[in-house]
Design an enzyme around this catalytic site. Structure first.
Site, mmCIF file in Angstrom:
data_model
loop_
_atom_site.group_PDB
_atom_site.id
_atom_site.type_symbol
_atom_site.label_atom_id
_atom_site.label_comp_id
_atom_site.label_asym_id
_atom_site.label_seq_id
_atom_site.Cartn_x
_atom_site.Cartn_y
_atom_site.Cartn_z
ATOM 1 C CB THR A 252 -0.891 0.087 1.245
ATOM 2 O OG1 THR A 252 -0.052 0.268 2.400
ATOM 3 C CG2 THR A 252 -1.753 -1.138 1.411
ATOM 4 C CG ASP A 253 1.203 5.953 -1.165
ATOM 5 O OD1 ASP A 253 2.147 6.091 -0.368
ATOM 6 O OD2 ASP A 253 0.964 6.764 -2.070
ATOM 7 C CD1 TRP A 254 4.619 5.048 5.343
ATOM 8 C CD2 TRP A 254 4.662 3.980 3.392
ATOM 9 N NE1 TRP A 254 5.685 4.169 5.362
ATOM 10 C CE2 TRP A 254 5.735 3.498 4.183
ATOM 11 C CE3 TRP A 254 4.493 3.427 2.111
ATOM 12 C CZ2 TRP A 254 6.617 2.521 3.735
ATOM 13 C CZ3 TRP A 254 5.371 2.450 1.675
ATOM 14 C CH2 TRP A 254 6.419 2.009 2.482
#
Length: 806
Positions: free
Chosen positions: A228-230
């Site tokens: 995932t993106d953060w």
């Protein structure tokens, strides 16, 4: 599965624990089974490994590393070999800092020039972006490090990026927004893919089965890890079902419990988890092994020299009236502009690199041989017009034969999390240019920006050199081009419109509330300008040289196009030749021409080289929405060789047999797309292209706010406290900008204003959990005391549970 033996020894809790981060940058470890943590670090153009407090916005400094030119800059080199070398050096530095996964490159399309992260992306063209990304990835991964191609997919605005629903038709999705990823993953063999924050056609990207299962896993045979993106996780179980293995950063075990309970209840099969663990173990073990075997040491000087060479090949000469460049050694030069003193050399946000060396123009002038008579800043970098600074700059300019005027965008104008408000450079800089023009008309502008700017002032300059964001060695690279020590060879990887209003997505950017509609379809960048006959300031692929090139002897067959390039000037130079293809049938709408190949050739004066640009599986294909697959239309195709998208030097025609697919459209239903006039497509026509109704783009202000609503929506919340908090945030942003604290004001917009409520748990590393967010939402929705009690009670329980577990 490769790691069956290890997986069979793991408890369910241990397997689940690997699915989310240990902390902000590391994956979880299991010591008893010899499973180490991985370190993931930002780094599209340089390693950003933070030594102390971790953040995702570039607030805290990182360990020094080479700051190479940004993606928007290196794309102008059109040089896959040079970019591969940059990848190798990034891989060496990552290995030296014990980084397993380098979070880059970013390859989202430049749909609109206002998109705040354009400096971090390559191009408006998917073929160019894909080829450059694949080469960079190959270079990085040649050192055993994993690259992470991002943000998958259709993440083309920063405003509301964690909640916006991107509405795009399937053909446009495939041909424009996924092709670069397809090339990067298939040819670059990227070991990880970072999922985007946004929704795609109603479903979050990190839990989108069409995107992650149908296309990525099944069609592209991808067997790597999706991260995932953060803070980009929404529903952890839904994401894992479609193959999103790793959630970052840590949620202190909260989402691990979601997976655990889903398996216990039968909602999720344990075999799905096992497959995810197997893929993640392959990434962990392979990169850890490479790091153990690596004895990578960084030669800072050598890496700096490569950064300079990349900048030299990427800087674009856009105007050279009266051959004002290169400068003669005996010319008296005035250097004006704040960017000459403090270079603007990289973007802002998660990609900020702490450079090992940083050169500036003033310190490098003497070595360059330029006869400088002095320097004046001329304008306030972050402020209003200064008549005093302008007067001093004009007094200096009046004494000079040539003025080198350093203009551009400042560090807080282009930043992750925010889209730009306009594509103009600041008015105080334009005022300075206008005043200097009154006393000296021999002006050469050196422009620093990571994205497109308007240039209504261009008639007042004789030379224009676009440095983009050229990294830590950019200042010296620019001086070497100004003096002719290096012949410029950069060419624009994006179109420069005359006015922002000319851009095809002008009426549909950004999405402000629920969704953003991609009504322009395929026609972004030069695909629109060339098809709709809209004049541009500078076309895609454009760039000048100090020498001249001649194209000749085109031969086209089913394998590719062969032609000859000759350097007809007096200086050595490099030319980026471009292959465009245009289908001459009108049965299916298409752009007038599309880039399908390119080659960069180095030539001595008078030298000729015969080059071949081969065709590939993407040269003639289009995505047919009726057959739901790639097809080839039987037709004559014009094969064009150009020095830019509008400067076609050679052309030929090739007949190509088709696949016999049925026509996907009725031309009378979507006339705008057949004409290419897509700058203001109506809703009904867009829905016809889309094949369904579009969702209501406005918030439903009658419903209570939930997890995926943003803090900004507190403006219409039922709770008085929430509305007050919203007004306080707005006032704080306005006040900070007013007093010149623009970076802090930007931070409010990035990390608070557009944050979904679930982000309070997803991005705080376990400080808050989702039950506490439930209490916050009670407060927001008008139950202040009940919500406050709920927050405090859940906080107390969370602390108590943490003590028991420790």
């Amino acid at each position: 599965m490769k790691y069956n033996t290890i997986i069979n020894q793991m408890t369910l809790a241990e397997k689940v624990s690997l699915m989310s981060g240990k902390d902000f940058w590391q994956s979880e470890n299991i010591d008893r089974l010899g499973i180490p943590s991985m370190f993931l670090a930002d780094g599209p153009h340089g390693i950003r490994k933070q030594a102390a407090a971790a953040d995702h916005l570039g607030l805290n400094p990182s360990i020094p590393a080479t700051c190479f030119p940004t993606a928007a800059t290196v794309a102008n080199s059109w040089d896959v070999n040079l970019i591969n070398k940059m990848g190798q050096y990034l891989g060496i530095e990552a290995a030296n800092q014990k980084v397993n996964v380098l979070l880059g490159p970013g390859i989202n399309m430049k749909r609109n020039p206002l998109a705040g992260r354009n400096f971090e992306y390559f191009s408006e063209d998917p073929y160019l972006a894909g080829k450059l990304a694949a080469s960079l990835i190959q270079g990085i991964q040649s050192k055993g490090i994993a690259a992470s191609v991002k943000h998958f997919a259709v993440n083309n605005q920063e405003e509301r990026r964690m909640a916006i629903d991107t509405i795009v038709d399937e053909r446009t999705l495939r041909e424009i927004y996924l092709t670069a990823f397809e090339i990067a993953i298939k040819e670059g063999k990227a070991k990880t893919v970072m999922s985007a924050y946004n929704k795609l056609n109603g479903t979050y990207a990190n839990e989108n089965p069409h995107l992650l299962n149908t296309i990525l896993r099944n069609e592209w045979d991808y067997d790597g890890v999706v991260v995932t993106d953060w803070g980009g996780n929404n529903d952890r179980v839904a994401a894992l079902k479609v193959g999103n293995e790793l959630e970052m950063p840590t949620t202190n075990g909260e989402t691990d419990q979601d997976i655990y309970q889903a398996i216990k209840s039968g909602e999720l099969k344990e075999e799905v988890l096992d497959e995810a663990v197997d893929r993640l173990l392959e990434l962990i073990m392979s990169t850890t092994s490479a790091l153990k075997e690596s004895n990578a040491s960084v030669d800072e000087k050598k890496h700096h020299q490569l950064a300079q060479k990349i900048a030299e090949e990427s800087i674009v000469l856009l105007k050279n009236e009266e051959n004002i460049l290169p400068l003669n050694n005996d010319v008296n030069v005035a250097v004006i502009g704040d960017f000459a003193r403090e270079p603007r050399y990289q973007g802002a946000g998660s990609s900020v690199v702490n450079p090992t060396i940083l050169e500036n123009t003033l310190d490098s002038l003497a070595q360059s041989g330029i006869k400088s008579i002095g320097f004046e800043p001329g304008f306030n970098r972050y402020g209003k017009k200064s008549n005093r600074k302008i007067a001093k700059a004009c007094a200096l300019a009046e004494k000079a034969e040539v003025v080198l005027l350093y203009l551009g965008l400042d560090e807080v104008t282009e930043a992750e999390g925010l889209d730009r408000e306009s594509i103009k450079i600041p008015q105080n800089q334009i005022d300075l240019l206008n005043e200097i023009y009154q006393v000296n008309q021999n002006i050469v502008v050196i422009l620093s920006s990571g994205a497109v700017v308007e240039m209504p002032w261009i008639d007042k300059v004789k030379g224009l050199l676009h440095g983009q964001l050229s990294g830590q060695a950019g200042a010296k690279a620019i001086l070497r081009i100004l003096t002719g020590e290096v012949n410029p060879s950069g060419k624009l990887a994006e179109s420069y419109p005359i006015r922002y209003e000319d851009t095809p997505s002008y009426h549909q950017f950004p999405g402000k509330e629920v969704s953003v509609e991609y009504r322009e379809g395929l026609f972004i960048g030069y695909r629109y300008y060339d098809t709709a006959n809209v004049a541009v300031r500078f076309p895609f692929g454009y760039g000048l040289s100090y020498t001249t090139f001649e194209y000749s002897d085109l031969e086209v067959d089913r394998a590719g196009a062969t032609f000859t390039i000759t350097n007809t000037g007096n200086l050595p130079g490099m030319e980026a030749a471009q292959l465009y293809v245009g289908c001459q049938s009108r049965a299916i709408f298409r752009p007038k021409k599309e880039l399908k190949g390119f080659v960069k050739v180095s030539l001595q004066p008078g030298e000729s080289k015969t080059v071949t640009i081969p065709f590939d599986d993407k040269t003639f294909r289009y995505f047919n929405v009726k057959t739901n697959q790639w097809e080839i239309e039987e037709a004559d195709y014009e094969i064009m060789i150009g020095s830019s998208s509008v400067d076609i030097q050679l052309s030929g025609v090739l007949f190509v047999e088709g696949t016999g697919a049925p026509l996907p459209y009725d031309q009378t239903d979507i006339p705008s797309y057949y004409s290419g006039q897509v700058s203001n497509v109506g809703l009904e026509e867009f829905e016809t292209l889309l094949g369904r109704k579009v969702p209501d783009a406005k918030w439903d202000r009658t419903k209570p706010l939930g997890y995926n609503d943003t803090i900004a929506q507190c403006q219409y919340a039922k709770g008085l406290f929430a509305r007050f908090a919203y007004q306080l945030i707005k006032f704080s942003h306005w006040f900070l900008r007013k007093i010149g604290k623009r970076s802090t004001a930007n931070l409010i917009m990035m990390s608070v204003y557009h944050m979904p409520f679930r982000g309070l748990a997803r991005m705080t590393g376990g400080i808050m959990n989702m039950p506490m967010v439930d209490g916050v939402l009670m407060i927001v929705n008008g139950q202040f005391y009940k919500g406050l009690k709920h927050v405090l009670r859940e906080r107390k329980q969370m602390i108590k549970a943490a003590k028991v577990n420790n």
